[in-house]
Scaffold this active site. Structure first.
Site, short mmCIF file in Angstrom:
data_model
loop_
_atom_site.label_atom_id
_atom_site.label_comp_id
_atom_site.label_asym_id
_atom_site.label_seq_id
_atom_site.Cartn_x
_atom_site.Cartn_y
_atom_site.Cartn_z
CG LEU A 178 -1.99 -1.12 1.25
CD1 LEU A 178 -2.82 -1.01 2.53
CD2 LEU A 178 -2.88 -1.10 0.03
CB CYS A 179 4.06 2.22 0.00
SG CYS A 179 4.94 0.67 -0.24
#
Length: 317
Positions: free
Chosen positions: A89-90
């Site tokens: 999630l980056c």
């Protein structure tokens, strides 16, 4: 009406997702500020240590000093120290590092070198261990603090130094994400050991600001000048040059490793903040579109019911 219920449920799900992504964005924004402060706090020590080594060079000279970390030896095995995150999630943070590692691995293998990997972060470990037939993994590290500390950097540095000093590898390159600003970061390669480029560095190689060339410490072109003052000329060193360098150079390597880990952590947090901000914006736009679709479907259902009522009344007449 079933269609209306599905749209209503989806709107609710999108709004809940947006709350989560917005919370993650705020958390990442707070942590990236802390990571920036940590990097800034570590710079004075690094600059002072570099100045001490530079002053030692001017006072005693290193040309005739036998120090393994300064020894230029034939290259056979090269270790790539790869830094990714434990979580996703980056955005493209982890994927970009993995891609750059694959490229560098292919370049070195094409030049005839043996290449091993030391992996930091679950994303890199999972990816390269699943391809064990192509990549040789020497060691792995996971569970680092969100902002790495000196103890964690020391454990990794000890592993790297042990491998280098034992002759298991002749060169160590670190592949990590350099923090530029909150919206921009880039994967770079930094030569950790030995403290000499040895002529095979890539054009973007982030060689230490303080490195050796022909037995003398020099500052690489394009780097910032060290603001720390020189050591006073009347200082007397009781230890031999070998003892001083054996104590200071491992500390210098550990400090540079710590700074690189901190920059990577700041880059990961900034990438997560940007990714969550984009996700929140997309969720907002999607919720707006679904609301319009819901209103259209609801209006169509109401119109259909009115037509049915009117049609039924006409049939009764």
């Amino acid at each position: 009406m079933a269609n209306l219920k599905e749209i209503r449920d989806r709107i609710s799900s999108v709004k809940n997702t947006r709350k989560i992504t917005e919370a993650m964005r705020l958390v990442a924004a707070a942590k990236v500020r802390r990571a920036q402060e940590q990097v800034l706090r570590s710079r004075p020590f690094a600059d002072r240590l570099a100045r001490v080594l530079e002053s030692l060079q001017s006072r005693i000279g290193f040309a005739d000093v036998d120090v393994p970390l300064l020894t230029d030896r034939p290259l056979e095995c090269i270790t790539l120290l790869v830094v990714t995150g434990d979580r996703g999630l980056c955005g493209g943070y982890n994927a970009n590092i993995i891609k750059r590692t694959e490229q560098r691995h292919a370049e070195l293998m094409g030049q005839g070198f043996k290449v091993d990997l030391v992996l930091i972060g679950r994303k890199a470990i999972t990816y390269f261990q699943n391809r064990a037939d192509t990549y040789s993994v020497r060691a792995t590290f996971t569970g680092l603090e969100q902002v790495p500390n000196a103890e964690e950097a020391g454990a990794i540095a000890n592993e790297i130094l042990a491998e280098f000093l034992s002759g298991s590898c002749d060169r160590v390159e670190m592949i990590f994400t350099k923090f530029l600003n909150l919206v921009c970061s880039q994967p770079v390669i930094q030569t950790l050991l030995p403290l000499d480029p040895q002529g095979i560095a890539t054009p973007e190689d982030e060689i230490f600001r303080l490195t050796t060339r022909e037995g003398r410490l020099v500052v690489e072109p394009g780097t910032e000048a060290n603001p720390e003052p020189n050591l006073p000329s009347d200082i007397i060193f009781e230890q031999s040059p070998e003892q001083l360098l054996d104590a200071l150079l491992p500390l210098y390597v550990q400090n540079q490793l710590l700074r690189s880990l901190q920059e990577a952590a700041a880059s990961e947090l900034a990438s997560r903040m940007t990714a969550m901000n984009n996700a929140s914006d997309n969720a907002k736009a999607l919720a707006k579109t679904l609301t319009l679709d819901y209103n259209k479907a609801r209006q169509a259902a109401i119109t259909q019911e009115i037509l049915e009522v009117v049609g039924g009344s006409s049939a009764m007449v």
